[in-house]
Design an enzyme around this catalytic site. Structure first.
Site, mmCIF file in Angstrom:
data_model
loop_
_atom_site.group_PDB
_atom_site.id
_atom_site.type_symbol
_atom_site.label_atom_id
_atom_site.label_comp_id
_atom_site.label_asym_id
_atom_site.label_seq_id
_atom_site.Cartn_x
_atom_site.Cartn_y
_atom_site.Cartn_z
ATOM 1 N N GLU A 39 33.535 81.283 37.453
ATOM 2 C CA GLU A 39 34.315 80.056 37.663
ATOM 3 C C GLU A 39 35.714 80.192 37.069
ATOM 4 O OE1 GLU A 39 30.655 76.860 37.841
ATOM 5 O OE2 GLU A 39 31.983 76.787 36.118
ATOM 6 N N CYS A 92 31.540 83.040 44.072
ATOM 7 C CA CYS A 92 30.078 82.979 44.063
ATOM 8 C C CYS A 92 29.476 84.350 43.776
ATOM 9 C CB CYS A 92 29.559 82.491 45.416
ATOM 10 S SG CYS A 92 30.074 80.832 45.848
ATOM 11 N N GLU A 112 26.998 85.902 45.223
ATOM 12 C CA GLU A 112 26.693 86.708 46.406
ATOM 13 C C GLU A 112 27.925 87.472 46.887
ATOM 14 O OE1 GLU A 112 24.274 82.823 46.808
ATOM 15 O OE2 GLU A 112 26.151 83.476 45.894
#
Length: 160
Positions: A64, A73, A75
């Site tokens: 973040e 993210c 992934e």
């Protein structure tokens, strides 16, 4: 006018004890990655583990940033790391685990829409599906045979 019915098939496991030894090991790796996530704002940590055809395991976790939406993210961190470190090596499986320091995540957490789009590019490029397994912190695990089963009517380079 015509009507098209879209369906997908998933396998739902009650918990990690029902997974194959390989899938359990990958889920353990995703949990390890999740615990190292940087999520001071949302308190929602996600870890991802990719199994490549050369038997390498590539990990990612969400990162973040105070300047939303500059974070990334888990992934996409993992898939881009795999693409950078192992270009042209096919992905066999993607395993995801998510947790929150605010509440217990007891439902499976699949990839967000942006991740589904990014991941679909790799599945299409390699001309071979890869399995996707995802869970929360505990409880059920969902397994699909292909990323594209999570993203019907995907957008790809054939439209450009």
């Amino acid at each position: 006018m015509r009507k098209i019915e879209i369906s997908t098939s998933v396998t739902v496991y009650t918990d990690v004890s029902e997974l194959s030894s390989e899938d359990k090991m990958l889920m353990d790796k995703a949990v390890e990655a999740r615990k190292k996530a940087y999520a001071p704002y949302s308190k929602f940590k996600v870890g991802a583990a990719l199994l490549l055809e050369n038997n390498q395991i590539v990990l990612g976790n969400n990162q973040e940033n105070a300047a939303y939406p500059s974070g990334m993210c888990a992934e996409r961190v993992a898939i881009w790391k795999a693409g950078s470190e192992f270009p042209g090596v096919k992905i066999l499986k993607l395993v995801i685990s998510a947790s929150s320091s605010i509440t217990k995540v007891e439902r499976p957490v699949g990839p967000c829409g942006a991740c589904r789009q990014s991941l679909s590019e790799y599945e299409i490029k390699q001309k071979q599906p890869f399995e996707v397994l995802f869970m929360g912190e505990l409880g059920e695990i969902v397994k699909t045979a292909s990323l594209l089963s999570l993203l019907p009517f995907s957008f790809d380079s054939s439209y450009l």
